[in-house]
Structures are given as C-alpha cells and as structure tokens.
Design a protein around this motif. Structure first.
Motif, PDB file in Angstrom:
ATOM      1  N   GLN A  67      -2.049  -2.726   5.771  1.00  0.00           N
ATOM      2  CA  GLN A  67      -3.080  -3.427   5.330  1.00  0.00           C
ATOM      3  C   GLN A  67      -3.717  -3.042   6.315  1.00  0.00           C
ATOM      4  O   GLN A  67      -5.638  -2.805   6.487  1.00  0.00           O
ATOM      5  N   GLU A  68      -3.897  -3.346   7.700  1.00  0.00           N
ATOM      6  CA  GLU A  68      -4.000  -1.991   8.952  1.00  0.00           C
ATOM      7  C   GLU A  68      -4.155  -1.551   8.622  1.00  0.00           C
ATOM      8  O   GLU A  68      -5.527  -0.571   9.348  1.00  0.00           O
ATOM      9  N   ALA A  69      -3.111   0.014   8.845  1.00  0.00           N
ATOM     10  CA  ALA A  69      -3.876   1.036   8.115  1.00  0.00           C
ATOM     11  C   ALA A  69      -4.476   1.386   7.778  1.00  0.00           C
ATOM     12  O   ALA A  69      -5.669   1.945   8.124  1.00  0.00           O
ATOM     13  N   GLN A  70      -5.032   0.655   6.288  1.00  0.00           N
ATOM     14  CA  GLN A  70      -6.701   0.604   5.188  1.00  0.00           C
ATOM     15  C   GLN A  70      -7.576   0.640   6.178  1.00  0.00           C
ATOM     16  O   GLN A  70      -8.598   0.904   6.852  1.00  0.00           O
ATOM     17  N   ASN A  71      -7.408  -0.865   7.082  1.00  0.00           N
ATOM     18  CA  ASN A  71      -8.523  -0.876   7.959  1.00  0.00           C
ATOM     19  C   ASN A  71      -8.936   0.464   9.210  1.00  0.00           C
ATOM     20  O   ASN A  71     -10.370   0.683   9.674  1.00  0.00           O
ATOM     21  N   VAL A  72      -7.921   0.642  10.175  1.00  0.00           N
ATOM     22  CA  VAL A  72      -8.443   1.684  11.036  1.00  0.00           C
ATOM     23  C   VAL A  72      -8.761   3.301  10.202  1.00  0.00           C
ATOM     24  O   VAL A  72      -9.964   3.614  10.972  1.00  0.00           O
ATOM     25  N   VAL A  73      -8.543   3.594   9.301  1.00  0.00           N
ATOM     26  CA  VAL A  73      -9.022   4.504   8.311  1.00  0.00           C
ATOM     27  C   VAL A  73     -10.431   4.251   8.245  1.00  0.00           C
ATOM     28  O   VAL A  73     -11.515   5.192   8.147  1.00  0.00           O
ATOM     29  N   THR A  74     -10.507   3.166   7.669  1.00  0.00           N
ATOM     30  CA  THR A  74     -12.000   2.853   7.040  1.00  0.00           C
ATOM     31  C   THR A  74     -13.022   2.707   7.649  1.00  0.00           C
ATOM     32  O   THR A  74     -14.044   2.849   8.085  1.00  0.00           O
ATOM     33  N   TYR A  75     -13.100   2.215   9.446  1.00  0.00           N
ATOM     34  CA  TYR A  75     -13.352   1.757  10.485  1.00  0.00           C
ATOM     35  C   TYR A  75     -13.831   2.974  11.327  1.00  0.00           C
ATOM     36  O   TYR A  75     -14.633   3.412  11.588  1.00  0.00           O
TER      37      TYR A  75
END
Length: 747
Positions: free
Chosen positions: A724-732
């Motif tokens: 989940q946090e990896a997805q957030n890093v990519v998106t942000y």
C-alpha cells in the motif's frame, strides 16, 4: 626523559595554536555579532577594527592566567610529571571540545571549559595521590571554590544580562522608536555620551586592569579617581557626539564600532589568554625542572614555583595576537557561530534554525498570559502611546541586516557595563554568557520574537544555554579520563591520545565541510527573503522549490530502498536508521512549508493566484511522500524488532523486482526536477500506472494466499502495508511532478 617532556612542551604550544584558532572561532560572536547583525560597517571593516582590538589586547595583556598555575590545583603537592600530565590532558580536551561546538555553530564559554578541564584532570590525579598517601586529602590538592564560583556566576550572569538587556532596550526604544532618525535631535548626544563613557569605563576596568604596563600606582590612581574620570568623559563625549551629529555623522555607528573595539580588546587581554596560559604553565614548569629538578627526577620534583606569578615574554604575546587576528579574518567557523547568535536575535521573520520543545511552548504560553494580565492593568492611553513607539514597519534597518543600530548599541554598551561590573566585584563572569544573553534580552524587548517565531527562538536560546552546561560536564569528564589514561599508560597512551585527537579534529572538519555544502542550498532562500524585486523573487522561489523537492525525492529514494532491503535482510539497525531519518525529515518539511509561505507573501497577487495553488500542492505531495516512508518503516521495524517470521521466498522475489523499478522511477523524476526539464514526463506517468497495476496485482495475490491460509497472518499484514505504501510513493511522486511542471513552466 627530558627529551620526552620537551616534546610534550612543544606539542602543548602546537595545541595552543589550534586552541587560539578554535577559541577565536567560538568567541568572535562576543564582539562581532552586534556590528555584523546591524551592518554598522562592511564585514571587512568590522573585522579590521576587531582585529586591532584583539591584537592590542593580547599585546598589552600580562599573558599568564594564574588559574593555569595554581587556580585549581595546589602545585606544591604535585610533582613535575603529574603537572605535565594534567596540562597535556587539558589541552587535548580543550581543542577537541571547542572544535566540536564550533562545528555545531554553538557558542560556548572558553573560561568554563578551561576551569572544568583543569578540575577534571586534577581530580583524576588527586585520586591516585590520595590513594597512595596516608597524609594527603582531596582538599589539600584541589581548589574547589573557583569552580563553584564559576557555576554560580553562570546562573547569575545569564539572568541579570537577559533582564537588563531587555529593560534598557525597551527604554531606548521608547526614546528613539524604530524610526530613530526622527527622534534624536538632542537625545542622541546624551545617549552617545553615556554609551562612550560606559565603553571607556569598561576598557579601563576590564580591558586594561591586568595589562603589562599597568603598574600598581596606575591602578591605584584609576581606582581613586574613577568618579572624576567618568564625569569628565561623560561631558567630553556628550559634547563630541552632539558636534558629530551636527556634522551628519551617524552616532549609533560610532558607538557600535567603539564597543566592538573595546569588547575585542578586553576579550583578547582577559579571555583568549586562557589558551596560552596552560602551555605557558607547562613551559615554566619545564624550565624550572631542567634548572633545579633533574637530579631528583620528574616523579620527585615538586612544582612549588607555580605558586608565584609569571611574566610572559613579549614575543609570546605578539605571536598569540597575530594568530588570533589571522584566525578572526579567515575562520569560516567563526562566521558560523556568529550566524547562530544573529539569527536568534534578528528583527524579521525568516528561516528558523531550531525546532520546538515542550519547555519553549510552556514559556511562551506563560509569557502570553503574563502580558495579557499586564495589558488589562495599563490604561488605554498608555498602551496606545507605547504602541506608537514600537511601529516595526518604520524600522530603519540596513539592507541585509538582522536588526538596527539602536539595538546593536545597547547590546555592546550593556554587555560592556555588566562585564565591567562583574570584574570590579571579582565575579568570574563569562563574556560569552553576558553578550549572548544581552542580545537575547534586547531582541525580546524589540518584539523580534513574535508569536510565530517565539517558540523557535526560545528553543534556540535554551539549546545554547544547555550547551554551556554540557560544556562543563563534558570538559570535566573527558579530561578526567584523559588524565587518568596518560598517568597509567605513560608515553604509549600519550601517542595514542594525540593520534585520537588528530583523528577527531580531521573528522570534525570533514563533517563541517559536508554540512556547509548542504547549507549552500539555503543561499537561494536567503537571497529570496532579501530581494525586493517581485520578478526576481518568483524566479528564486522556483529555484528554491526545485532544490527542496529534489532533496525530498532523494530522501524518499534512499530510505525506500533502505527500508525494503533492511526488512528483507532482517537488518534492525537499518530500519532504525530509516525511522530516525524520517523523524528529522518531517521537521525539515515543516520548516520548508513555513519558509515557502513567507516567500509567497513577497509575490504579487496575480502570480500568487496563478501559481500559488501548484506551489502548495507540491509541498503537500512532498509531505505525503515523507509520511508514506514513515508509515512504511513503522510496521517493518515492529515486525523485525519482535523477531516475527520473515517474508517467504516468493514474497521477497516479487517485491525485490518491483522495488528496483520504483527507485528507478524516483531517480528519473529527481533528475528531471534538478535540471528543470519535464520533457517525456508522460512516459513516466505511464510507467507509474503500470507499477500501480503490478502492485495491485501483488495485493490480490497476497489476499488469495490469506484465503488459502498459506502463510503467517503477521507476515501477510506487514506485506500488504508495504504494498500500500509503495503505491502511495508512486502516486505521490507522479502527482508531485505534475504540479511541479505547472509551477515551473506554466504548462
């Protein structure tokens, strides 16, 4: 054996040179911060005047600090070898300790460090002597009264200097206001007369009382005629200042430069001589031993000769003065220490170098409550009149200055008077304590500590004050162990400790250079906050934003990779390091948002309306990236710290591959930001969408494994959190790049 001790004496003088350099770096803040902070003259002119004062003060000083001869230890009970052991330990400790404080940019007291180093080294040797003797007691070997008087003087001088600095500055501001040129037709002569007389009195009492040309008759005459001298000086300088004012000379600049010269001269004559006091005591001991003690040996020759005062040869004084002046003019660390003091007392808002602490917040709340209580008692007419005297928007502050000449004058006059008063009362006041706390008191009275900055300024002041007390404890403890090691280890221990000191100094310099390289990035912000051209402000803001966001992406890239690799390898230390880095970076993000808002206030309305939203969105996405790394670290650290099962081979393989792709995306985006080139960003957006698709697939696969009960539930929970946090890093990251493109290029 004599050759070894001659080598030690030579090394003491080599250390004295380093000590003079780091001592000037630390203590330049005492006599330079007011003139530099108010831009009373160019930096070179201020250095020239201070350099003359330093050289004259050193040349006229008697050059010998009695505290190094018999102030802390009782030399009649110590043998030559023991004295040399104490003095070498003191110099090794002093050079390293002061250099560490200079590297951190924190002013500290050289007097306190010297006293407590002598006390620590003496205490170590005294314990050995008492253990081996049936007659000697600690009280026979150590003079503890001196150390206690210094500790008491710290508390007293800090409180008194802060209070009187605040009170006198408040009165001065009521008289002159911030627009002081409108209110000094005749009052300026009176102020100049009082200030110049105070400075002359300070020079006589503090600067020249121990000078080599000052005979007992001269001292007696000055003591008997002090009142007459003060009256005559006051009349003369009052008339002179009025004439100079009529000739369009800025009296405040004259007072500031006079005060700078006086403080520099007194400082060199009374404080910086601390640094040559110890090696000269060693030199005197060696001369006495070679002349009278070689027959009995260094372990049997008592150093009774140190009970008497010594006159220092002129060439030592001139050499010390030359080194001080050279260091003053060339030391970058001196400018770093001055910057700390000036930043904490500057009039306007800007980049704050310190964070917030519970003590500071409590003090601000208490002060606000007290101020509100006083405001309720004061009549409305009085409050309105006081407000008219504190119109900060009318302040006459030189371009690039931190405060005006009125405050600089009060800083120097009050510091000089308080130091002279302490000297006349035989209180061992530290010039560092007094000058720093006067500067803090005057800045508070000038309302430089607004509600938006008070908590940071108070934290900074408390940090500096705490550093003073840490100095005392560290000086005592380190010197205690160094002296004990030298006493027990002999020549081998001396060689090893010298090598260690050299290593620490070199490492400290490398760390300082590395930190200064990082601070170069803040030059853009400094120029931004000083510029008055709105177009230039906008371009500088764009450049500053690129620098800050590039740093954020570099941090995310490094700590994302570190967290994942440490978690896979079960490296607890790496996870803790990443967690600590996140805490520090969160503070930097808060500071970045605050300083960015200050910069936005300097833009015109059209630019703010057109670009402001993109700027704040970019900061928000940068903040979310940092918090995502924090949320990534937390479950990983808890998992490894509790020794839970690691990821299985399939999970490791899956995520290792995608981690490389994410770090590669971060590298590319950071490079585009640095060079301000957003061509091909659509390709990175496509890659980010693909990565998010792959991460979503990993999440579905893990949920399937949970349904099939194919592994540890704790492992699955932490793995899902990582995804989940990896997805957030990519998106942000991609969102950050999109708004940055709009802010930087207008697309």
């Amino acid at each position: 054996m004599e050759t070894i001790y001659l080598g030690i004496v030579v090394f003491l003088f080599i250390l004295a040179v380093f000590d003079l350099v780091v001592g000037v770096s630390n203590d330049a803040v005492n006599f330079l911060n007011s003139a530099v902070g108010a831009k009373a003259a160019s930096f070179k002119t201020v250095l020239f005047i201070a350099g003359i004062g330093v050289f004259i003060g050193a040349a006229l000083s008697n050059g010998m600090m009695d505290i190094a001869r018999h102030g802390i230890y009782q030399p009649e009970h110590f043998y030559f070898a023991e004295i040399m052991c104490i003095l070498l330990a003191v110099m090794l400790t002093d050079v390293v300790l002061l250099d560490v404080f200079n590297t951190m940019g924190m002013p500290t007291s050289t007097t306190v460090s010297m006293v407590f180093e002598l006390l620590g080294g003496t205490f170590a040797l005294a314990l050995f002597k008492v253990y081996d003797s049936d007659t000697l007691q600690l009280g026979d070997l150590i003079n503890t009264d001196k150390a206690l008087s210094v500790i008491m003087a710290i508390f007293v001088s800090v409180a008194i200097a802060f209070f009187f600095g605040m009170l006198v500055q408040w009165i001065a501001r009521l008289v002159f206001t911030f627009n002081y040129k409108k209110n000094m037709k005749y009052s300026i002569a009176l102020f100049g007369g009082i200030a110049a007389t105070s400075i002359i009195y300070f020079m006589l009492i503090k600067g020249l009382k121990d000078s080599s040309f000052m005979t007992s008759d001269n001292k007696h005459w000055i003591q008997e005629n002090t009142g007459m001298l003060i009256i005559y000086c006051f009349i003369f300088f009052t008339v002179l200042m009025q004439i100079l004012h009529w000739l369009k000379v800025n009296i405040f600049k004259v007072v500031v430069l006079m005060g700078t010269f006086a403080l520099a001269m007194a400082f060199a004559g009374n404080d910086l001589v601390n640094f040559i006091g110890v090696p000269l005591a060693g030199y005197s001991s060696y001369v006495d031993y070679t002349a009278n003690g070689t027959a009995v040996g260094p372990d049997s020759f008592l150093m009774t000769s140190l009970l008497g005062p010594a006159k220092t040869p002129w060439y030592f004084l001139f050499g010390a003065g030359a080194i001080m002046v050279y260091s003053l003019c060339t030391s970058k660390k001196a400018q770093n220490v001055i910057k700390t003091s000036v930043d904490l007392s500057r009039q306007d808002e800007g980049e704050e170098n310190f964070g917030s602490t519970p003590i500071a917040r409590t003090m601000v709340r208490f002060s606000m409550s007290m101020a509100n209580g006083i405001a309720k008692v004061l009549p409305e007419s009085s409050k309105r009149w006081i407000e008219t005297r504190f119109q900060k928007d009318e302040a006459i502050i030189a371009d690039g200055a931190a405060f005006d000449l009125v405050r600089a004058s009060v800083n120097l006059v009050m510091a000089g008077l308080l130091i002279a008063l302490g000297t006349s009362l035989k209180l061992p006041l530290s010039t560092t304590y007094v000058t720093f706390m006067v500067a803090m008191g005057t800045s508070l009275a000038d309302r430089a500590w607004g509600r938006d900055s008070a908590v940071y300024r108070i934290t900074g002041v408390l940090s500096v004050i705490g550093g003073w007390f840490i100095t005392a404890g560290a000086a005592f403890t380190i010197c205690f162990f160094v002296a004990a090691i030298i006493h027990l280890g002999g020549t081998i221990a001396i060689v090893l400790l010298i090598a260690l000191a050299i290593f620490i100094l070199v490492r400290s310099q490398l760390m300082y250079n590395k930190r200064k390289a990082k601070e170069q990035r803040s030059e853009t912000l400094k120029l931004l906050l000083q510029s008055t051209d709105q177009e230039e402000v906008f371009e500088l803001l764009r450049k500053h934003t690129r620098e800050e966001l590039s740093n954020v992406l570099a941090f995310v890239e490094e700590n994302f990779e570190r967290t994942i690799s440490s978690f896979i390898r079960e490296n607890l230390r790496g996870l803790r390091r990443a967690t600590g880095s996140v805490k520090f970076e969160k503070q930097l993000i808060k500071q970045m948002k605050r300083t960015g808002t200050l910069a936005m206030c300097r833009l015109n309305n059209n630019t703010v309306l057109e670009k402001g939203l993109y700027y704040y969105q970019g900061n928000d996405f940068a903040s979310e990236l940092i918090y995502s790394i924090g949320r990534l670290c937390e479950p990983c650290l808890e998992h490894i710290d509790n020794n839970f099962k690691p990821l299985d081979a399939i999970q490791k393989g899956e995520f290792t591959d995608i981690t490389e792709d994410i770090t590669n995306l971060l590298q590319i985006c950071r490079h585009k930001l640095e060079i301000n080139n957003y061509e091909g960003l659509d390709e990175e957006v496509r890659k980010a969408n693909d990565l998010n698709g792959q991460l979503a697939q990993l999440k579905r696969q893990e949920l399937q494994r949970i349904q099939e009960q194919g592994g540890s539930i704790k492992v699955s929970m932490v793995y899902l959190a990582i995804i989940q946090e990896a997805q957030n890093v990519v998106t942000y990251t991609i969102n950050l790049m999109k708004v940055s493109r709009k802010f930087q290029t207008g697309e």
